[in-house]
Design a protein around this motif. Structure first.
Motif, PDB file in Angstrom:
ATOM      1  N   ASP A  61       0.830  -1.212   0.000  1.00  0.00           N
ATOM      2  CA  ASP A  61       0.000   0.000   0.000  1.00  0.00           C
ATOM      3  C   ASP A  61       0.860   1.256   0.000  1.00  0.00           C
ATOM      4  OD1 ASP A  61      -2.221  -1.602   0.008  1.00  0.00           O
ATOM      5  OD2 ASP A  61      -2.592  -1.438   2.168  1.00  0.00           O
ATOM      6  N   ALA A  62       2.046   1.146   0.603  1.00  0.00           N
ATOM      7  CA  ALA A  62       2.948   2.300   0.644  1.00  0.00           C
ATOM      8  C   ALA A  62       3.841   2.375  -0.598  1.00  0.00           C
ATOM      9  CB  ALA A  62       3.820   2.233   1.899  1.00  0.00           C
ATOM     10  N   ASP A  63       3.573   1.509  -1.556  1.00  0.00           N
ATOM     11  CA  ASP A  63       4.344   1.452  -2.802  1.00  0.00           C
ATOM     12  C   ASP A  63       5.816   1.163  -2.524  1.00  0.00           C
ATOM     13  OD1 ASP A  63       4.497   1.442  -5.542  1.00  0.00           O
ATOM     14  OD2 ASP A  63       4.902   3.586  -5.713  1.00  0.00           O
ATOM     15  N   GLU A  64       6.080   0.336  -1.521  1.00  0.00           N
ATOM     16  CA  GLU A  64       7.453  -0.031  -1.163  1.00  0.00           C
ATOM     17  C   GLU A  64       7.755  -1.504  -1.440  1.00  0.00           C
ATOM     18  OE1 GLU A  64       7.686   0.922   2.942  1.00  0.00           O
ATOM     19  OE2 GLU A  64       7.745   3.107   2.638  1.00  0.00           O
ATOM     20  N   ALA A  65       6.768  -2.224  -1.960  1.00  0.00           N
ATOM     21  CA  ALA A  65       6.936  -3.662  -2.159  1.00  0.00           C
ATOM     22  C   ALA A  65       7.613  -3.957  -3.492  1.00  0.00           C
ATOM     23  CB  ALA A  65       5.586  -4.361  -2.093  1.00  0.00           C
ATOM     24  N   GLY A  66       8.589  -4.839  -3.459  1.00  0.00           N
ATOM     25  CA  GLY A  66       9.246  -5.285  -4.678  1.00  0.00           C
ATOM     26  C   GLY A  66       8.608  -6.560  -5.198  1.00  0.00           C
ATOM     27  N   PRO A  67       9.074  -7.102  -6.321  1.00  0.00           N
ATOM     28  CA  PRO A  67       8.513  -8.330  -6.887  1.00  0.00           C
ATOM     29  C   PRO A  67       8.524  -9.508  -5.912  1.00  0.00           C
ATOM     30  CG  PRO A  67       9.945  -7.246  -8.473  1.00  0.00           C
ATOM     31  CD  PRO A  67      10.117  -6.512  -7.186  1.00  0.00           C
ATOM     32  N   ALA A  68       9.610  -9.627  -5.148  1.00  0.00           N
ATOM     33  CA  ALA A  68       9.679 -10.738  -4.194  1.00  0.00           C
ATOM     34  C   ALA A  68       8.635 -10.586  -3.096  1.00  0.00           C
ATOM     35  CB  ALA A  68      11.078 -10.811  -3.583  1.00  0.00           C
ATOM     36  N   ASP A  69       8.380  -9.338  -2.672  1.00  0.00           N
ATOM     37  CA  ASP A  69       7.357  -9.098  -1.657  1.00  0.00           C
ATOM     38  C   ASP A  69       5.974  -9.474  -2.188  1.00  0.00           C
ATOM     39  OD1 ASP A  69       9.166  -8.089   0.220  1.00  0.00           O
ATOM     40  OD2 ASP A  69       9.044  -6.065  -0.630  1.00  0.00           O
ATOM     41  N   ARG A  70       5.705  -9.100  -3.424  1.00  0.00           N
ATOM     42  CA  ARG A  70       4.401  -9.411  -4.019  1.00  0.00           C
ATOM     43  C   ARG A  70       4.205 -10.920  -4.152  1.00  0.00           C
ATOM     44  NH1 ARG A  70       2.119  -4.842  -6.524  1.00  0.00           N
ATOM     45  NH2 ARG A  70       3.544  -3.055  -6.595  1.00  0.00           N
TER      46      ARG A  70
END
Length: 283
Positions: A61-70
Motif C-alpha cells: 500500500d505504501a508502494d514499497e513492495a518489490g517483486p519478491a514481496d508481491r
C-alpha cells in the motif's frame, strides 16, 4: 467412463505432464496450495503468517513492495485461504507481466475455485491467444469445458493444438497435448480413437513410457488383460536402464492380476501406427 488413471497408485512420476488427465487438472499447483492452506489452518504459527501478510500488505500500500514481496504475499494469501485478496493482488501482476503466463494460469485457477468460470476461461484464452500450445492452459480450459458439458469443443481445441505442435518439427509439448487429447476422447467414449492416439504418441516419442502406460490402462479398463500386459511389457523396454527390472510396472501388472513382466517378448505383439498417420476425427 471413469478415468483409467485412477488405478495407477505408485506411479505418479510416470504420469506427470498430462497423463493424470483432466480429472486432476486443477490439482497441480492448486492442490499443493490447498494442502498448504489446510496445514496453515491447523498450524499454531498461523498468526505469524497473518502478521507477515499484514506487513507485506502495508509495504504494498505504501508502494514499497518489490517483486519478491508481491510473490510472497500472494503465497501467504492463498495459504491463508484469502483467495479474494489473492485475486486482487494477482490481476495487476499478470497485466504488468504478460510474458509470465504462469501468473495468469494461477489467476484462472483462483477464479475457478471462487466459482467464476467465465472469468477463469477469459484468463485462459488470453494465455492461449499468445501460446496456443501451452499445455497447462489447455488442461484447465478442457476441465472448464467438461464441467459445462462442452466436451466436443474441448476435444476440437486440443486436437487443433496437437496439430500445431506436430505440424513441422515435433515440439516437446506435443506429448502432453496428445495425452490430454486421448483422455478427452475417453471422456467421449471413443476408446478406439484414444487407443489410436496412444499408439501414434508411442511412435512419435519412442523413448517415453507414458503413451504405452495410457494404452495399457485403457486396455485393462476394456477387459483386455492380454493387451494390457503387452503394452506394459513394451513400456518396460523404455526404461532408462532396460536391464534393470522396473518393479513399479511389475506391481502394476500384479494389481491387475497379470503375470509379472519378466520377459519383453510380449512387447513385439503391439501394433504400431506410422508417426505421420493423422489422428482419427471424432464423430
Amino acid at each position: 467412463m471413469p478415468s483409467p488413471y485412477r488405478s495407477l497408485p505408485g506411479l505418479p512420476s510416470l504420469l506427470a505432464a498430462g497423463l493424470v488427465g483432466v480429472l486432476a487438472l486443477g490439482g497441480g499447483w492448486w492442490l499443493g496450495q490447498r494442502q498448504s492452506a489446510t496445514q496453515a489452518s491447523a498450524d499454531p504459527k498461523r498468526t505469524l503468517l497473518t502478521k507477515e501478510a499484514t506487513r507485506l500488505r502495508l509495504r504494498l500500500d505504501a508502494d514499497e513492495a518489490g517483486p519478491a514481496d508481491r510473490q510472497r504475499l500472494l503465497e501467504l494469501l492463498v495459504a491463508l485461504d484469502r483467495k479474494g485478496e489473492a485475486i486482487s493482488l494477482l490481476e495487476p501482476m499478470a497485466d504488468r507481466e504478460p510474458e509470465r503466463w504462469s501468473l495468469r494460469l494461477v489467476l484462472a485457477e483462483l477464479r475457478r475455485d471462487q466459482g467464476d468460470r467465465s472469468g477463469a476461461e477469459r484468463e485462459l484464452r488470453q494465455i492461449l491467444n499468445l501460446r496456443p500450445t501451452q499445455v497447462e492452459a489447455l488442461q484447465l480450459l478442457s476441465l472448464l469445458n467438461l464441467e459445462q458439458g462442452r466436451a466436443a469443443a474441448a476435444e476440437a481445441r486440443v486436437k487443433a493444438a496437437y496439430g500445431m505442435a506436430t505440424k513441422s518439427d515435433v515440439r516437446p509439448e506435443a506429448l502432453g497435448i496428445g495425452l490430454l487429447l486421448a483422455e478427452l476422447q475417453l471422456k467421449r467414449n471413443q476408446g478406439a480413437t484414444a487407443a489410436a492416439t496412444y499408439l501414434q504418441l508411442a511412435n512419435v516419442f519412442p523413448q517415453d513410457q507414458r503413451p504405452l502406460l495410457g494404452l495399457a490402462m485403457l486396455r485393462h479398463d476394456q477387459g483386455d488383460a492380454k493387451g494390457a500386459q503387452e503394452a506394459l511389457a513394451q513400456a518396460r523396454l523404455r526404461t532408462a536402464n532396460p536391464d534393470k527390472p522396473d518393479t513399479r510396472l511389475d506391481k502394476l501388472a500384479a494389481s491387475w492380476g497379470l503375470e509379472p513382466l519378466r520377459s519383453p517378448s510380449a512387447a513385439a505383439k503391439i501394433p504400431t501406427a506410422p508417426a505421420s498417420e493423422p489422428l482419427r476425427q471424432s464423430p
